[in-house]
Design a protein around this motif. Structure first.
Motif, PDB file in Angstrom:
ATOM      1  N   GLY A  66       0.786  -1.213   0.000  1.00  0.00           N
ATOM      2  CA  GLY A  66       0.000   0.000   0.000  1.00  0.00           C
ATOM      3  C   GLY A  66       0.821   1.266   0.000  1.00  0.00           C
ATOM      4  N   GLN A  67       2.132   1.154  -0.295  1.00  0.00           N
ATOM      5  CA  GLN A  67       3.014   2.315  -0.322  1.00  0.00           C
ATOM      6  C   GLN A  67       3.188   2.816  -1.754  1.00  0.00           C
ATOM      7  OE1 GLN A  67       4.235   3.757   2.523  1.00  0.00           O
ATOM      8  NE2 GLN A  67       2.894   2.260   3.513  1.00  0.00           N
ATOM      9  N   PRO A  68       3.353   4.132  -1.947  1.00  0.00           N
ATOM     10  CA  PRO A  68       3.433   4.688  -3.303  1.00  0.00           C
ATOM     11  C   PRO A  68       4.824   4.574  -3.937  1.00  0.00           C
ATOM     12  CG  PRO A  68       3.555   6.453  -1.712  1.00  0.00           C
ATOM     13  CD  PRO A  68       3.348   5.188  -0.916  1.00  0.00           C
ATOM     14  N   TYR A  69       5.457   3.429  -3.760  1.00  0.00           N
ATOM     15  CA  TYR A  69       6.808   3.216  -4.286  1.00  0.00           C
ATOM     16  C   TYR A  69       6.862   1.859  -4.978  1.00  0.00           C
ATOM     17  CZ  TYR A  69       7.751   7.067  -1.119  1.00  0.00           C
ATOM     18  OH  TYR A  69       7.713   8.282  -0.479  1.00  0.00           O
ATOM     19  N   PRO A  70       6.432   1.801  -6.253  1.00  0.00           N
ATOM     20  CA  PRO A  70       6.461   0.531  -6.979  1.00  0.00           C
ATOM     21  C   PRO A  70       7.894   0.097  -7.266  1.00  0.00           C
ATOM     22  CG  PRO A  70       5.953   2.331  -8.466  1.00  0.00           C
ATOM     23  CD  PRO A  70       5.975   2.915  -7.082  1.00  0.00           C
ATOM     24  N   SER A  71       8.042  -1.103  -7.792  1.00  0.00           N
ATOM     25  CA  SER A  71       9.383  -1.621  -8.083  1.00  0.00           C
ATOM     26  C   SER A  71      10.000  -0.968  -9.305  1.00  0.00           C
ATOM     27  CB  SER A  71       9.323  -3.138  -8.280  1.00  0.00           C
ATOM     28  OG  SER A  71       8.444  -3.462  -9.341  1.00  0.00           O
ATOM     29  N   GLY A  72       9.191  -0.349 -10.139  1.00  0.00           N
ATOM     30  CA  GLY A  72       9.712   0.320 -11.325  1.00  0.00           C
ATOM     31  C   GLY A  72       8.709   1.328 -11.855  1.00  0.00           C
ATOM     32  N   TYR A  73       9.193   2.233 -12.700  1.00  0.00           N
ATOM     33  CA  TYR A  73       8.325   3.275 -13.253  1.00  0.00           C
ATOM     34  C   TYR A  73       8.952   3.823 -14.522  1.00  0.00           C
ATOM     35  CZ  TYR A  73       5.969   7.758 -13.861  1.00  0.00           C
ATOM     36  OH  TYR A  73       5.286   8.825 -14.379  1.00  0.00           O
ATOM     37  N   THR A  74       8.134   4.047 -15.549  1.00  0.00           N
ATOM     38  CA  THR A  74       8.593   4.607 -16.808  1.00  0.00           C
ATOM     39  C   THR A  74       8.198   6.073 -16.883  1.00  0.00           C
ATOM     40  OG1 THR A  74       8.322   2.479 -17.932  1.00  0.00           O
ATOM     41  CG2 THR A  74       8.468   4.440 -19.318  1.00  0.00           C
ATOM     42  N   THR A  75       9.165   6.968 -16.820  1.00  0.00           N
ATOM     43  CA  THR A  75       8.878   8.391 -16.895  1.00  0.00           C
ATOM     44  C   THR A  75       8.345   8.727 -18.283  1.00  0.00           C
ATOM     45  OG1 THR A  75      10.678   8.837 -15.348  1.00  0.00           O
ATOM     46  CG2 THR A  75       9.822  10.707 -16.599  1.00  0.00           C
ATOM     47  N   PRO A  76       7.204   9.419 -18.378  1.00  0.00           N
ATOM     48  CA  PRO A  76       6.607   9.662 -19.694  1.00  0.00           C
ATOM     49  C   PRO A  76       7.331  10.742 -20.486  1.00  0.00           C
ATOM     50  CG  PRO A  76       5.312  10.734 -17.980  1.00  0.00           C
ATOM     51  CD  PRO A  76       6.373   9.923 -17.275  1.00  0.00           C
ATOM     52  N   GLY A  77       7.052  10.753 -21.787  1.00  0.00           N
ATOM     53  CA  GLY A  77       7.620  11.768 -22.658  1.00  0.00           C
ATOM     54  C   GLY A  77       8.909  11.315 -23.308  1.00  0.00           C
ATOM     55  N   PRO A  78       9.529  12.184 -24.103  1.00  0.00           N
ATOM     56  CA  PRO A  78      10.781  11.856 -24.781  1.00  0.00           C
ATOM     57  C   PRO A  78      11.950  11.774 -23.821  1.00  0.00           C
ATOM     58  CG  PRO A  78      10.238  14.163 -25.119  1.00  0.00           C
ATOM     59  CD  PRO A  78       9.060  13.543 -24.425  1.00  0.00           C
ATOM     60  N   ASP A  79      13.066  11.245 -24.287  1.00  0.00           N
ATOM     61  CA  ASP A  79      14.285  11.223 -23.494  1.00  0.00           C
ATOM     62  C   ASP A  79      14.805  12.640 -23.280  1.00  0.00           C
ATOM     63  OD1 ASP A  79      14.362   8.497 -23.166  1.00  0.00           O
ATOM     64  OD2 ASP A  79      15.701   8.148 -24.863  1.00  0.00           O
TER      65      ASP A  79
END
Length: 364
Positions: free
Chosen positions: A238-251
């Motif tokens: 229930g914590q807002p820290y997943p194992s991974g995340y893809t930052t949106p938008g271009p590099d």
């Protein structure tokens, strides 16, 4: 219903039913530590509400349905390579925690990435009308920095001050500098991510003009179904820290490298840079650059931190080495327990292949 699912639902209800409903406004710009006055060179609202329609022209530099805007006729002068800051506040008069926010910036429940973009324009005072459309390139991002820190967390810890570096290799001229954060606390529902942005009016001088970044359109860089926008950020505890995340938008565009879309499907090869030196205590940026350049596939180097900082491993690419030069010394990961802050992390990425305005550029 199991306990873990119950925790997720309880936290989701807490942040979406208004218990933590604070918003935010980017309200002042500074150059090399010297701040301008509130609203100087910014298209700034008095309304701290957010954008949610990724297809709206208001995604570029804010606008309807947000209200209470004040335009500025001033353009802020910066040199290429300067450090520029944008200061965020919950409201224009926030000095500390209140009934909606547990700090002066934004409710700490509003986790998500913090980014910055630029667009070359004929006249920066034509803000926001010059914003919508092609021409944007990303110069900074901080997504999920670690297992306990988002870009928004780092922003709060910095007192609401977002720091970016103007690329030294771009052309001189007027630009819109777009500061942005995305709150993802309710983003498990499509269209429920909260976008906050403001555009500052700057004039860049002293740039080498050696590189023309690949550019993208706003609206257009985001889709409501992007994995970094339509996402449940809560883990099984229930914590807002997943194992991974893809930052949106271009590099992120960096001088001396091509710019490419982060939405490409090619996967990265992740390399532990400590293998470069074995038992040695340090290695140079050029060592790592050689490794990245020689790879035949996209490469992300994640296990580098500057000498003298903590050495906990980070997960995934988050920060580009815009603040470091070829004489800087770095060391392999060690055993220190504390996590370095976002500004001390270094990630070097060989960009994804892309056919979207993608060219090879370098700065002299």
């Amino acid at each position: 219903m199991n306990i873990k699912m119950g925790l997720n639902i309880a936290l989701y209800l807490l942040v979406t039913l208004g218990v933590a409903s604070a918003h935010t406004i980017m309200q002042a710009v500074g150059v090399n530590g010297k701040a301008s006055g509130q609203g100087v060179g910014i298209y700034m609202p008095s309304d701290d509400s957010y954008q949610s329609d990724v297809k709206s022209d208001s995604m570029a530099c804010n606008g309807s349905p947000v209200t209470g805007f004040t335009s500025s006729s001033q353009i802020i002068s910066v040199n290429a390579g300067d450090t520029v800051t944008g200061s965020w506040l919950h409201t224009l008069t926030s000095t500390g925690a209140d009934s909606e926010a547990d700090n002066k910036v934004i409710a700490s429940s509003h986790k998500g990435p913090v980014m910055a973009y630029m667009k070359k324009v004929a006249d920066a005072t034509q803000n926001p009308s010059a914003g919508p459309g092609d021409g944007w390139f990303k110069i900074s991002e901080a997504g999920l920095i670690s297992s306990t820190e988002w870009g928004v967390d780092a922003l709060i810890n910095a007192g609401g001050v977002q720091t970016v570096v103007i690329p030294s290799c771009i052309e001189d001229g007027d630009y819109l500098l777009r500061f942005e954060l995305i709150a993802l606390h309710s983003a498990s529902s499509e269209g429920a991510a909260q976008f906050y942005m403001e555009c500052a009016q700057i004039s860049v001088s002293g740039g080498s003009g050696a590189s023309t970044p690949a550019t993208y359109a706003i609206p257009g860089i985001y889709s409501a179904t992007d994995p970094g926008i339509h996402v449940n950020i809560y883990n099984n505890q229930g914590q807002p820290y997943p194992s991974g995340y893809t930052t949106p938008g271009p590099d992120v565009f960096t001088c001396g490298a091509s710019s490419a879309s982060s939405n490409a499907t090619t996967s990265n090869t992740v390399i532990d840079a400590s293998a470069l030196v074995g038992s040695a205590t340090s290695y140079s940026v050029s060592d790592v650059s050689t490794l990245v350049a020689s790879s035949t596939s996209p490469v992300t180097v994640t296990s580098i931190v500057p000498d003298g900082t903590a050495t906990s491993r980070i997960s995934g690419p988050t920060i580009y080495p815009v603040a470091y030069n070829a004489t800087s010394s770095f060391r392999p990961m060690g055993s220190a327990a504390s996590q370095p802050v976002a500004s001390t992390l270094m990630t070097m990425r060989k960009p994804y292949p892309s056919n979207h305005h993608d060219h090879e550029h370098s700065c002299a």
